[in-house]
Scaffold this active site. Structure first.
Site, PDB file in Angstrom:
ATOM      1  N   GLY A  15       0.721  -1.179   0.031  1.00  0.00           N
ATOM      2  CA  GLY A  15       0.004  -0.083   0.000  1.00  0.00           C
ATOM      3  C   GLY A  15       0.693   1.190   0.071  1.00  0.00           C
ATOM      4  N   ASP A  34      -5.603   2.593   6.961  1.00  0.00           N
ATOM      5  CA  ASP A  34      -5.278   1.174   7.664  1.00  0.00           C
ATOM      6  C   ASP A  34      -6.047   1.433   9.074  1.00  0.00           C
ATOM      7  OD1 ASP A  34      -2.677  -0.609   6.931  1.00  0.00           O
ATOM      8  OD2 ASP A  34      -3.466  -0.608   9.166  1.00  0.00           O
ATOM      9  N   ARG A  83       2.129 -13.582   2.678  1.00  0.00           N
ATOM     10  CA  ARG A  83       2.665 -15.041   2.735  1.00  0.00           C
ATOM     11  C   ARG A  83       3.728 -14.973   3.579  1.00  0.00           C
ATOM     12  NH1 ARG A  83       3.043 -18.028  -2.831  1.00  0.00           N
ATOM     13  NH2 ARG A  83       3.647 -15.903  -3.742  1.00  0.00           N
ATOM     14  N   ASN A  96      -8.167 -13.463   5.036  1.00  0.00           N
ATOM     15  CA  ASN A  96      -8.367 -12.412   3.999  1.00  0.00           C
ATOM     16  C   ASN A  96      -9.611 -12.096   3.328  1.00  0.00           C
ATOM     17  OD1 ASN A  96      -5.531 -11.709   4.390  1.00  0.00           O
ATOM     18  ND2 ASN A  96      -4.848 -12.340   2.649  1.00  0.00           N
ATOM     19  N   THR A 120      -5.208  -7.970  -2.537  1.00  0.00           N
ATOM     20  CA  THR A 120      -5.189  -9.049  -1.429  1.00  0.00           C
ATOM     21  C   THR A 120      -5.270 -10.455  -2.030  1.00  0.00           C
ATOM     22  OG1 THR A 120      -6.268  -7.402  -0.009  1.00  0.00           O
ATOM     23  CG2 THR A 120      -6.218  -9.698   0.800  1.00  0.00           C
ATOM     24  N   ASN A 121      -4.506 -11.393  -1.668  1.00  0.00           N
ATOM     25  CA  ASN A 121      -4.515 -12.485  -2.314  1.00  0.00           C
ATOM     26  C   ASN A 121      -5.203 -13.663  -1.442  1.00  0.00           C
ATOM     27  OD1 ASN A 121      -2.721 -12.891  -4.570  1.00  0.00           O
ATOM     28  ND2 ASN A 121      -1.026 -12.557  -2.843  1.00  0.00           N
ATOM     29  N   HIS A 176      -4.503 -16.088 -10.367  1.00  0.00           N
ATOM     30  CA  HIS A 176      -2.994 -15.681  -9.685  1.00  0.00           C
ATOM     31  C   HIS A 176      -2.352 -16.495  -8.811  1.00  0.00           C
ATOM     32  CE1 HIS A 176       0.270 -12.895  -8.729  1.00  0.00           C
ATOM     33  NE2 HIS A 176      -0.501 -12.560  -7.299  1.00  0.00           N
TER      34      HIS A 176
END
EC number: 1.1.1.37
Length: 307
Positions: A15, A34, A83, A96, A120-121, A176
């Protein structure tokens, strides 16, 4: 002329890097938000103090209050856990999803005309979550993936050939994740197909490295994940939309009917412009390439079922 208002959710490495690049590219005013008190405020102040040196006119605000994001033109969600070594993007799913749901529920109603970019993953799944929670048109919800994965593939190709990164183009399709589909057949160096410049064995090794490119960085850092290349990739997507560039880019887009996929976010080539995803381009795939894309789609579906 009023500058675009860009909200970046999450003041961590991705970010903050993205916020700084957004200012340097002069894309608009930035709101960096945040949940951690002081972090977005401190980073925003630091960046703002670089404005006289960089000759910047845009403003950046650090905040913990979503009211400050009201009437944003674009919302980029980077919040969530990163991760660690040994983890896949899929391991981040449960935590997440909760984060993204909360972010969208708080930000989308305040900015009903915004574009949503999900970083975000796992980003394909998070884009699906954001679409459901926001009620936005599918073309205005986009996931990061293909641009970053393609940048990694392009980097490895250029390094192997010893040529300029600028002269290498490449496509990576699919989710992804580890089942992404780098397309060597659509990859070129100076307009020359890389299949005529590299052996199949070498191309296969570059494809494999691309699939696990994010994990390679995680294993090296040990305490975090990539943020420079993701930041640059996100900015290129933002530019395409805010400047109506009509760029052809591989992004995680809502696919409904093309490639044999229905109602799913998946990395595909699109035309990205002022309306968001203005067109999903269906390119010709070999049987093997299509099989790989379907395997990637099944991986995204599997994660959605876990929700």
């Amino acid at each position: 002329m009023k500058r675009p208002k860009i909200t970046i959710v999450g003041a961590g490495n991705v970010g903050a890097t993205l916020a700084h690049l957004t200012l340097l590219k002069k894309l608009g005013d930035v709101v960096l938000i945040d949940i951690a008190e002081g972090i977005p405020q401190g980073k925003a102040l630091d960046m703002q103090e670089s404005a006289p040196v960089e000759s910047l006119s845009a403003n950046i605000l650090g905040t913990n209050d979503y009211q400050n994001t009201k009437d944003s033109d674009m919302i980029v969600i980077t919040a969530g856990i990163a991760r660690k070594p040994g983890m896949s993007r899929d391991d981040l799913l449960e935590t997440n999803i909760k984060v993204v749901r909360q972010v969208v529920q708080q930000s989308a109603p305040l900015s009903p005309n915004a574009f949503l970019i999900l970083v975000t993953n796992p980003s394909d799944v998070m884009a699906q979550v954001a679409l459901q929670e926001s009620g936005f048109a599918p073309e205005k919800v986009i996931g990061l993936g293909g641009v970053l994965d393609s940048a990694r593939f392009r980097t490895f190709i250029a390094q192997e050939l010893g040529v300029s990164y600028r002269d290498v183009t490449a496509f990576v399709l699919g989710g992804h994740g580890d089942d992404m589909v780098p397309l060597a057949r659509y990859s070129y160096a100076g307009g020359i197909p890389i299949e005529t410049l590299l052996t199949k064995e070498k191309i296969d090794s570059l494809v494999e490295r691309t699939r696990f490119g994010g994990g390679e960085i995680v294993n090296l850092l040990k305490t975090g994940s990539a943020y420079y290349a993701p930041g640059s990739s996100i900015v290129s997507m933002m530019e395409a939309i805010l400047l109506d560039e009509k760029r052809i880019m591989p992004v995680s887009a809502f696919v409904n009917g093309k490639y044999g996929v229905d109602g799913l976010f998946l990395g595909v080539p699109v035309v990205l412009g002022a309306k968001g995803v203005e067109q999903v381009l269906e390119i010709q795939l070999t049987e093997e390439e299509h099989k790989g894309l379907m395997k990637s789609a099944e991986g995204v579906k599997r994660l959605l079922k876990q929700m």
